[in-house]
Design a protein around this motif. Structure first.
Motif, PDB file in Angstrom:
ATOM      1  N   LEU A  11       0.825  -1.202   0.000  1.00  0.00           N
ATOM      2  CA  LEU A  11       0.000   0.000   0.000  1.00  0.00           C
ATOM      3  C   LEU A  11       0.859   1.251   0.000  1.00  0.00           C
ATOM      4  CD1 LEU A  11      -2.696   1.498   0.177  1.00  0.00           C
ATOM      5  CD2 LEU A  11      -2.585   1.235   2.664  1.00  0.00           C
ATOM      6  N   GLN A  14       2.373   1.689  -3.374  1.00  0.00           N
ATOM      7  CA  GLN A  14       1.422   2.142  -4.391  1.00  0.00           C
ATOM      8  C   GLN A  14       1.106   3.626  -4.218  1.00  0.00           C
ATOM      9  OE1 GLN A  14       0.284   0.639  -7.045  1.00  0.00           O
ATOM     10  NE2 GLN A  14       0.949  -1.459  -6.690  1.00  0.00           N
ATOM     11  N   GLY A  80      -6.262   4.430  -0.966  1.00  0.00           N
ATOM     12  CA  GLY A  80      -5.900   3.387  -1.926  1.00  0.00           C
ATOM     13  C   GLY A  80      -7.104   2.874  -2.680  1.00  0.00           C
ATOM     14  N   PHE A  84      -7.758   3.310  -6.819  1.00  0.00           N
ATOM     15  CA  PHE A  84      -7.761   2.127  -7.682  1.00  0.00           C
ATOM     16  C   PHE A  84      -9.132   1.484  -7.820  1.00  0.00           C
ATOM     17  CE2 PHE A  84      -3.387   2.444  -6.073  1.00  0.00           C
ATOM     18  CZ  PHE A  84      -2.708   2.536  -7.274  1.00  0.00           C
ATOM     19  N   TRP A  88      -6.379  -3.700  -5.741  1.00  0.00           N
ATOM     20  CA  TRP A  88      -5.191  -3.973  -6.554  1.00  0.00           C
ATOM     21  C   TRP A  88      -4.698  -2.675  -7.186  1.00  0.00           C
ATOM     22  CZ3 TRP A  88      -9.883  -6.556  -7.328  1.00  0.00           C
ATOM     23  CH2 TRP A  88      -9.956  -7.836  -6.777  1.00  0.00           C
ATOM     24  N   GLY A  89      -3.388  -2.456  -7.133  1.00  0.00           N
ATOM     25  CA  GLY A  89      -2.808  -1.257  -7.712  1.00  0.00           C
ATOM     26  C   GLY A  89      -2.149  -1.524  -9.046  1.00  0.00           C
ATOM     27  N   TYR A 537      -3.129  12.101  -9.105  1.00  0.00           N
ATOM     28  CA  TYR A 537      -4.524  11.838  -8.757  1.00  0.00           C
ATOM     29  C   TYR A 537      -5.170  13.143  -8.319  1.00  0.00           C
ATOM     30  CZ  TYR A 537      -3.267  11.716  -3.737  1.00  0.00           C
ATOM     31  OH  TYR A 537      -2.827  12.025  -2.475  1.00  0.00           O
TER      32      TYR A 537
END
Length: 548
Positions: A11, A14, A80, A84, A88-89, A537
């Motif tokens: 995490l 990512q 996270g 995503f 899953w990243g 982002y």
């Protein structure tokens, strides 16, 4: 009862790969009417409903996982999932352990995201689906092969059947429809209002062609631009058929739109000059409408990496009626260039070529990438009724992205030679910016369509001598006396592979070139070590400025 959703070290890895940017804000709203401003909060609510739809579409246990995490006081884990839309990243790396309650596993998270998303039964195999479709006829077969139905399994008989999106996502689409109708009564542009109303009706009827046509016919004078519907099929990695819901709200950038509109009229000319036999060329292409916008809000299938441009619709039916529409998101592109592309270029390019990396070259190639989605065969040259996407199945998305990249770059060379792009970046800037941008795309991972598509291009161009690597400096460079022919050759290869629809040849090409060589791996590792972001982002300005 104890409850844990333990985060794993991936995490942190990512989250570190993305940098937050402020998107949109009050500065983009000056030219809007009072009604347009009143419509924005309603449309943002639609975007939030689309988030919920896509969470359901992403994976069968995704809603339960999101609900569980909402109860936890873990902002990093929540971020996270926000970025995503699932656990899953990049590289499909799982960053959340399976959920346990009272010592029992209550939500099992697979090591990788299921290839079928949540569009099919969890236990389905491609062979079973294809055999089932082969036995269908009429409307049942159309629904099974179409964009807007999920496939279910009868719990008693085990037989497969379809359910329309309008039923599967009714709990979100009904309120979204009402909000769209309310917004339609407020917006100043009547063509936008027409689209909002017809799209609202499509959410209930499950018939999307007319509202796609209405979207394509939104006036270029509309100060707001709205994209809302089931469009992209990247989540359906089983067959690249089922579409996911996405929502994008933009303010039109009229000045930039006027500059870019000149590309639209050249579409058929560019198609005619593609380096393939006429069998592989489309005729009577509708020039895409081209607009430049600044993003205000997005929702649904908008997981990172952030979309900076798109060419829609993907459904061939409205394209035949009204062409396609190319939307260039300028404020997102500017952020990607400054925060990601330039830092990458400084690490991977030879110094003498670094100075040629240019925002306008990046911006215009993204434009050409989207235009190039319209180029080349969309149906097989020897089976006129069979779609390329149907023949290539799980390989379609990666090859379509590779086609758009490389055919777009080939088209840039044509437009430079005939003077259409005079006064802007030169050929060196386009090729050197493209080389730097290749690393940006490959970092998304080769399990993702854009990343695999770019990896195939990179290795092919290296093989052809268009790119070169210096083992001493550990830098890459464009070989100017070879790159143009290499790009032309690759354009031919991909268009022919698509038009022939031979899946075994497509697989062989992907297996050979869809790799990451040791030199590229080392460069990517260096970028990671230096903490250069993979992408950006959004933090939405209109949510902070009192607009919503």
């Amino acid at each position: 009862m104890t409850s844990t959703a333990t985060t794993t070290s991936p995490l942190s890895k990512q989250l570190a790969r993305f940098e937050e940017i402020r998107v949109g804000g009050a500065q983009y709203l000056d030219h809007l009417s009072a009604g347009d401003r009143e419509a924005i909060p309603l449309l943002v609510q639609v975007g939030k409903l689309f988030d919920q739809i896509y969470i359901r579409q992403r994976w069968s246990a995704n809603e339960a996982l999101h609900a569980h995490v909402q109860k936890q006081n873990d902002s990093r884990l929540a971020l996270g999932l926000q970025l995503f839309k699932g656990p899953w990243g990049l590289d499909d790396e799982k960053f959340i352990k399976s959920v346990q309650e009272g010592g029992q596993e209550t939500i099992h998270i697979p090591h990788e995201p299921p290839v079928h998303g949540n569009f099919y039964p969890d236990d389905i195999k491609q062979e079973e689906y294809l055999a089932w479709v082969a036995g269908l006829e009429g409307q049942a077969k159309i629904n099974a092969e179409g964009y807007y139905h999920v496939v279910k399994r009868d719990a008693t008989t085990g037989l497969l059947y379809t359910v329309p999106y309008s039923e599967e996502y009714k709990d979100f689409l009904v309120p979204a429809s009402e909000l769209m109708k309310q917004a339609a009564r407020l917006v100043s542009d009547q063509s936008l209002a027409k689209f909002l109303k017809s799209r609202a009706e499509a959410f209930i009827s499950n018939e999307y062609v007319q509202s796609d046509v209405d979207w394509l016919r939104i006036s270029k004078d509309s100060p707001l631009d709205v994209t809302a519907g089931p469009y992209e099929n990247y989540t359906d990695k089983l067959l690249s058929i089922r579409t996911a819901y996405e929502f994008l709200l933009h303010a039109t950038d009229f000045e930039s739109s006027a500059i870019l509109a000149k590309f639209s009229s050249r579409l058929q000319d560019m198609e005619d000059q593609m380096p393939v036999d006429d069998l592989y060329k489309a005729k009577d292409l509708h020039p895409p409408a081209i607009i430049t916008v600044n993003q205000l809000y997005s929702g649904g299938d908008v997981a990172v990496p952030m979309t900076s441009a798109y060419n829609l619709p993907n459904d061939e039916a409205p394209i035949k009626i009204a062409g396609s529409k190319l939307v260039i998101i300028k404020n997102v592109q500017q952020s990607k260039f400054a925060k990601v592309l330039l830092p990458i270029a400084e690490q991977v390019l030879e110094k003498d070529q670094l100075k040629k990396v240019d925002f306008e070259a990046f911006f215009q190639h993204v434009l050409m990438h989207e235009v190039a989605h319209s180029l080349g065969p969309h149906f097989l040259v020897r089976e006129k009724e069979k779609k390329v996407r149907t023949a290539l199945e799980e390989y379609h998305a990666a090859f379509e992205e590779a086609k758009a990249d490389i055919a777009g770059l080939h088209a840039v060379a044509l437009l430079l030679k005939d003077g259409t792009l005079a006064g802007g970046p030169d050929a060196e800037s386009f090729y050197m910016t493209y080389l730097a941008s290749a690393f940006r795309s490959i970092r998304f991972g080769i399990t993702e369509a854009h990343g695999l598509g770019q990896a195939m291009q990179f290795e092919y161009l290296m093989e052809q001598g268009g790119f070169a690597y210096d083992a001493e400096t550990r830098k890459f460079r464009v070989v100017m006396d070879k790159i143009e022919d290499a790009v032309k050759s690759l354009t031919t290869e991909i268009l022919v592979l698509q038009g022939d629809g031979d899946k075994q040849k497509v697989k062989a090409f992907a297996d050979k070139y869809g790799i990451i060589s040791p030199a590229v791996k080392q460069a990517l590792a260096n970028l990671e070590d230096l903490g250069i972001p993979v992408d950006v982002y959004p933090r939405y300005g209109i949510l902070e400025d009192g607009t919503v």
